[in-house]
Design a protein around this motif. Structure first.
Motif, PDB file in Angstrom:
ATOM      1  N   HIS A 139       0.852  -1.179   0.000  1.00  0.00           N
ATOM      2  CA  HIS A 139       0.000   0.000   0.000  1.00  0.00           C
ATOM      3  C   HIS A 139       0.897   1.241   0.000  1.00  0.00           C
ATOM      4  O   HIS A 139       1.745   1.399   0.890  1.00  0.00           O
ATOM      5  N   THR A 146      -5.622   5.146  -0.805  1.00  0.00           N
ATOM      6  CA  THR A 146      -4.295   4.745  -1.238  1.00  0.00           C
ATOM      7  C   THR A 146      -4.370   3.776  -2.410  1.00  0.00           C
ATOM      8  O   THR A 146      -5.228   2.890  -2.437  1.00  0.00           O
ATOM      9  N   PRO A 147      -3.486   3.910  -3.391  1.00  0.00           N
ATOM     10  CA  PRO A 147      -3.332   2.856  -4.399  1.00  0.00           C
ATOM     11  C   PRO A 147      -2.493   1.714  -3.826  1.00  0.00           C
ATOM     12  O   PRO A 147      -1.771   1.890  -2.836  1.00  0.00           O
ATOM     13  N   PHE A 198      -3.359  -4.467  -9.469  1.00  0.00           N
ATOM     14  CA  PHE A 198      -3.200  -3.148  -8.872  1.00  0.00           C
ATOM     15  C   PHE A 198      -4.597  -2.592  -8.626  1.00  0.00           C
ATOM     16  O   PHE A 198      -5.575  -3.003  -9.270  1.00  0.00           O
ATOM     17  N   GLY A 199      -4.709  -1.665  -7.676  1.00  0.00           N
ATOM     18  CA  GLY A 199      -6.028  -1.137  -7.368  1.00  0.00           C
ATOM     19  C   GLY A 199      -5.989   0.018  -6.402  1.00  0.00           C
ATOM     20  O   GLY A 199      -4.939   0.630  -6.179  1.00  0.00           O
ATOM     21  N   MET A 200      -7.149   0.309  -5.805  1.00  0.00           N
ATOM     22  CA  MET A 200      -7.302   1.443  -4.899  1.00  0.00           C
ATOM     23  C   MET A 200      -8.126   1.016  -3.696  1.00  0.00           C
ATOM     24  O   MET A 200      -9.051   0.215  -3.816  1.00  0.00           O
ATOM     25  N   ASN A 202     -10.288   2.774  -0.469  1.00  0.00           N
ATOM     26  CA  ASN A 202     -10.882   3.986   0.093  1.00  0.00           C
ATOM     27  C   ASN A 202     -11.401   3.666   1.497  1.00  0.00           C
ATOM     28  O   ASN A 202     -12.365   2.927   1.653  1.00  0.00           O
ATOM     29  N   SER A 213      -9.922  -3.462  -7.848  1.00  0.00           N
ATOM     30  CA  SER A 213      -8.634  -3.836  -8.424  1.00  0.00           C
ATOM     31  C   SER A 213      -8.808  -4.376  -9.839  1.00  0.00           C
ATOM     32  O   SER A 213      -9.878  -4.851 -10.220  1.00  0.00           O
TER      33      SER A 213
END
Length: 248
Positions: A139, A146-147, A198-200, A202, A213
């Motif tokens: 992270h 955060t991505p 890969f992703g985010m 919240n 992702s």
């Protein structure tokens, strides 16, 4: 795709409702209390959280916020439990071009910003499988948003015992020639999986976050058996789209 959209809408609605219920009360002695604030008079405030109730003097309260600060969040993210669902988008030549996949994992912080974990799930391919995997994520920030990048590796255990496959046989014996179709039953053996992504993330509050992702999924499954000791291998190269909830 409709399944993914409906699941995303449900997660967003649940997360928003959960996040709106409580406030964060910062006391002057350094204590942080989460709950619903109910003023009593100019000198007292009642804070309710579930079945618990606290009474504070207004002089004890430093500030009130609807969200936790990033410093509070970073102090509590030593682990998280993640549940995700999504689609494995692949070749239209397969019986299921966009099979559904679900998994859950427990992840523990092993280094700053690094999380390692283990998990399991269900994949609905041409057959159904139980993926058991290890998970590693980085992270980029310890903040509300955060991505991240990650990778999963493990093994697919078959939930279906066997499949039926067939072959066309041709024979030519003068003056006749013909062909016939023979079916054989093969045992499912499972196979390895590898999935970078890969992703985010919240963070809605100190206990709940939403994630999305995108990634790549490679897995190989094998089958064997039948009267001819037949062996079959299938390789899948899929794009993945997943959404989920993180609890910590």
């Amino acid at each position: 795709m409709k399944q993914l959209v409906c699941l995303l809408a449900f997660l967003l609605a649940m997360g928003t409702a959960h996040a709106q219920k409580k406030e964060v009360i910062y006391l002057k002695n350094g204590t942080v209390q989460k709950g619903q604030q109910i003023p009593v008079d100019d000198e007292k405030v009642v804070v309710r959280s579930g079945k618990d109730t606290w009474v504070f003097q207004t002089s004890e309260i430093d500030s009130v916020s609807s969200k936790f600060s990033s410093t509070i969040l970073s102090g509590q993210k030593s682990y998280f439990i993640k549940t995700t669902g999504g689609l494995l988008i692949g070749s239209s030549s397969n019986d299921k071009s966009k099979p559904f996949s679900f998994d859950a994992s427990f992840n523990l912080k092993v280094l700053p910003n690094w999380y390692a974990g283990v998990g399991a799930g269900v994949d609905f391919l041409e057959e159904s499988y139980l993926p058991v995997f290890g998970n590693l994520e980085y992270h980029f920030r310890e903040s509300m948003f955060t991505p991240f990048v990650g990778v999963q590796a493990g093994y697919l255990f078959p939930l279906d015992d066997n499949i039926m496959v067939g072959s066309n046989y041709y024979y030519d014996i003068m003056p006749w020639s013909s062909s016939y179709y023979a079916a054989q039953k093969l045992d499912c053996q499972g196979g390895f999986i590898l999935s970078p992504s890969f992703g985010m993330v919240n963070q809605l509050n100190e206990n709940l976050a939403l994630m999305m992702s995108f990634g790549y999924r490679f897995h190989q499954v094998s089958f064997e058996g039948g009267k001819d000791e037949y062996k079959l291998e299938r390789e899948y190269n899929r794009l993945t789209i997943r959404i989920g909830i993180l609890f910590n």
